[in-house]
Design a protein around this motif. Structure first.
Motif, PDB file in Angstrom:
ATOM      1  N   ASP A 209       0.838  -1.207   0.000  1.00  0.00           N
ATOM      2  CA  ASP A 209       0.000   0.000   0.000  1.00  0.00           C
ATOM      3  C   ASP A 209       0.868   1.251   0.000  1.00  0.00           C
ATOM      4  O   ASP A 209       0.555   2.236  -0.706  1.00  0.00           O
ATOM      5  N   TRP A 210       1.942   1.244   0.769  1.00  0.00           N
ATOM      6  CA  TRP A 210       2.799   2.417   0.837  1.00  0.00           C
ATOM      7  C   TRP A 210       3.514   2.666  -0.493  1.00  0.00           C
ATOM      8  O   TRP A 210       3.558   3.795  -0.974  1.00  0.00           O
ATOM      9  N   ARG A 211       4.030   1.594  -1.097  1.00  0.00           N
ATOM     10  CA  ARG A 211       4.704   1.775  -2.383  1.00  0.00           C
ATOM     11  C   ARG A 211       3.725   2.238  -3.460  1.00  0.00           C
ATOM     12  O   ARG A 211       4.071   3.037  -4.332  1.00  0.00           O
ATOM     13  N   ALA A 212       2.482   1.765  -3.399  1.00  0.00           N
ATOM     14  CA  ALA A 212       1.468   2.244  -4.339  1.00  0.00           C
ATOM     15  C   ALA A 212       1.194   3.726  -4.114  1.00  0.00           C
ATOM     16  O   ALA A 212       0.987   4.497  -5.065  1.00  0.00           O
TER      17      ALA A 212
ATOM     18  N   THR B  77      21.338   5.696   0.676  1.00  0.00           N
ATOM     19  CA  THR B  77      22.409   6.676   0.478  1.00  0.00           C
ATOM     20  C   THR B  77      22.136   7.558  -0.738  1.00  0.00           C
ATOM     21  O   THR B  77      22.255   8.789  -0.673  1.00  0.00           O
ATOM     22  N   ASN B  78      21.750   6.936  -1.834  1.00  0.00           N
ATOM     23  CA  ASN B  78      21.477   7.706  -3.050  1.00  0.00           C
ATOM     24  C   ASN B  78      20.203   8.523  -2.925  1.00  0.00           C
ATOM     25  O   ASN B  78      20.151   9.705  -3.298  1.00  0.00           O
ATOM     26  N   PHE B  79      19.158   7.895  -2.388  1.00  0.00           N
ATOM     27  CA  PHE B  79      17.848   8.548  -2.353  1.00  0.00           C
ATOM     28  C   PHE B  79      17.867   9.788  -1.469  1.00  0.00           C
ATOM     29  O   PHE B  79      17.447  10.869  -1.889  1.00  0.00           O
ATOM     30  N   VAL B  80      18.371   9.646  -0.256  1.00  0.00           N
ATOM     31  CA  VAL B  80      18.353  10.759   0.687  1.00  0.00           C
ATOM     32  C   VAL B  80      19.300  11.875   0.254  1.00  0.00           C
ATOM     33  O   VAL B  80      19.038  13.059   0.500  1.00  0.00           O
TER      34      VAL B  80
ATOM     35  N   VAL C 196      13.509  13.197   2.018  1.00  0.00           N
ATOM     36  CA  VAL C 196      13.649  12.987   3.465  1.00  0.00           C
ATOM     37  C   VAL C 196      12.305  12.598   4.069  1.00  0.00           C
ATOM     38  O   VAL C 196      12.220  11.689   4.915  1.00  0.00           O
ATOM     39  N   LYS C 197      11.244  13.264   3.632  1.00  0.00           N
ATOM     40  CA  LYS C 197       9.903  12.921   4.116  1.00  0.00           C
ATOM     41  C   LYS C 197       9.568  11.466   3.806  1.00  0.00           C
ATOM     42  O   LYS C 197       9.060  10.734   4.673  1.00  0.00           O
ATOM     43  N   ILE C 198       9.868  11.010   2.593  1.00  0.00           N
ATOM     44  CA  ILE C 198       9.598   9.628   2.190  1.00  0.00           C
ATOM     45  C   ILE C 198      10.449   8.659   3.017  1.00  0.00           C
ATOM     46  O   ILE C 198       9.968   7.608   3.464  1.00  0.00           O
TER      47      ILE C 198
ATOM     48  N   LEU D  55      10.619   4.498   7.655  1.00  0.00           N
ATOM     49  CA  LEU D  55      11.000   4.094   9.007  1.00  0.00           C
ATOM     50  C   LEU D  55       9.770   3.956   9.905  1.00  0.00           C
ATOM     51  O   LEU D  55       9.663   3.000  10.690  1.00  0.00           O
ATOM     52  N   ASN D  56       8.838   4.900   9.782  1.00  0.00           N
ATOM     53  CA  ASN D  56       7.605   4.817  10.572  1.00  0.00           C
ATOM     54  C   ASN D  56       6.789   3.582  10.206  1.00  0.00           C
ATOM     55  O   ASN D  56       6.185   2.939  11.071  1.00  0.00           O
ATOM     56  N   LEU D  57       6.749   3.270   8.916  1.00  0.00           N
ATOM     57  CA  LEU D  57       6.013   2.087   8.480  1.00  0.00           C
ATOM     58  C   LEU D  57       6.581   0.825   9.125  1.00  0.00           C
ATOM     59  O   LEU D  57       5.836  -0.003   9.656  1.00  0.00           O
TER      60      LEU D  57
END
Length: 248
Positions: free
Chosen positions: A43-46, A63-66, A85-87, A92-94
């Motif tokens: 659900d999150w990835r969707a 490393t690349n994404f952030v 950063v939000k993503i 982490l929360n998930l």
């Protein structure tokens, strides 16, 4: 995403900086939580696809994404660092919200990484025994030879010292073979496993916390991102550390 549902599963990835800081982080999902974890992740990835155009097939590498590298939504759409950063924090929360999840961590220098991994396997043996279960280890590819050799050795002979000086039978060491840890480590392509990618995110949070020499470590307060997953750390993994971080 979950290879099997008849046992517990742990997804392990690593992160390192220089020769002095090396982390393994594992997301331990009990068998009863597998379906819920899988649905939460899908659900999150969707939702990332719907909100930002980030396809579920896109590999999220911490490393690349952030650090604002790559084009997760393709050439037509920029994803700014603040959104990344939000993503990252959402992920982490998930993970912290998966029912009954536990996170295992190791910390060592680079040379001692396989010693740390072996100690992690020993803690998984204890965790699975207490749960009256077994555990399937899933790792990112790249260290197959070293990890498989270590697993074979520990299943053949695994002398564990007593923390009280001796075991009940008077011996200083006991042969605790890994009968609760499945012999065959499943090596997954991180491009195809969302939970290996999530383990990479968690490992990177640990690295940002512990590697004080890391460039731009405190940017966007990411050195404190580990606090989102701290409530589900398996503190019993290493009682000498208040967070349960296994040392080598």
């Amino acid at each position: 995403m979950i290879p099997r549902t008849d046992c517990d599963t742990i997804y392990i990835d690593d992160s390192g900086f220089g020769s002095t800081h090396y982390v393994f982080t594992g997301i331990y999902i009990p068998r009863g939580s597998a379906n819920a974890a899988n649905k939460m992740m899908l659900d999150w990835r969707a939702s990332l696809d719907e909100r930002y155009g980030i396809s579920p097939e896109y590999e999220l590498h911490a490393t690349n994404f952030v650090n604002n590298r790559g084009r997760p939504a393709g050439e037509a759409r920029l994803i700014f660092r603040s959104t990344r950063v939000k993503i990252y924090l959402e992920c982490l929360n998930l993970i912290a919200g998966v029912p009954d999840v536990k996170i295992f961590n190791t910390l060592s220098d680079r040379k001692a990484q396989m010693t740390a991994f072996g100690r992690l396997l020993n803690r998984l043996q204890v965790a699975a025994r207490k749960r009256e279960s077994t555990v399937q280890v899933c790792c990112d590819g790249g260290k197959e030879m070293e990890m498989n050799r270590l697993m074979r050795d520990l299943r053949f002979s695994n002398l564990v010292p007593s923390r009280y000086g001796q075991w009940e039978d008077g011996r200083h060491f006991q042969d605790v073979r890994l009968d609760r840890v499945h012999e065959a480590i499943v090596f997954l392509d991180s491009r195809e496993s969302h939970f290996i990618q999530a383990a990479d995110f968690c490992a990177y949070a640990m690295l940002r916390w512990k590697a004080e020499e890391l460039p731009n470590r405190t940017r966007s307060n990411l050195h404190e991102a580990y606090k989102l997953i701290e409530p589900v750390f398996e503190r019993k993994a290493f009682r000498a550390d208040p967070h349960g971080i296994i040392r080598a």
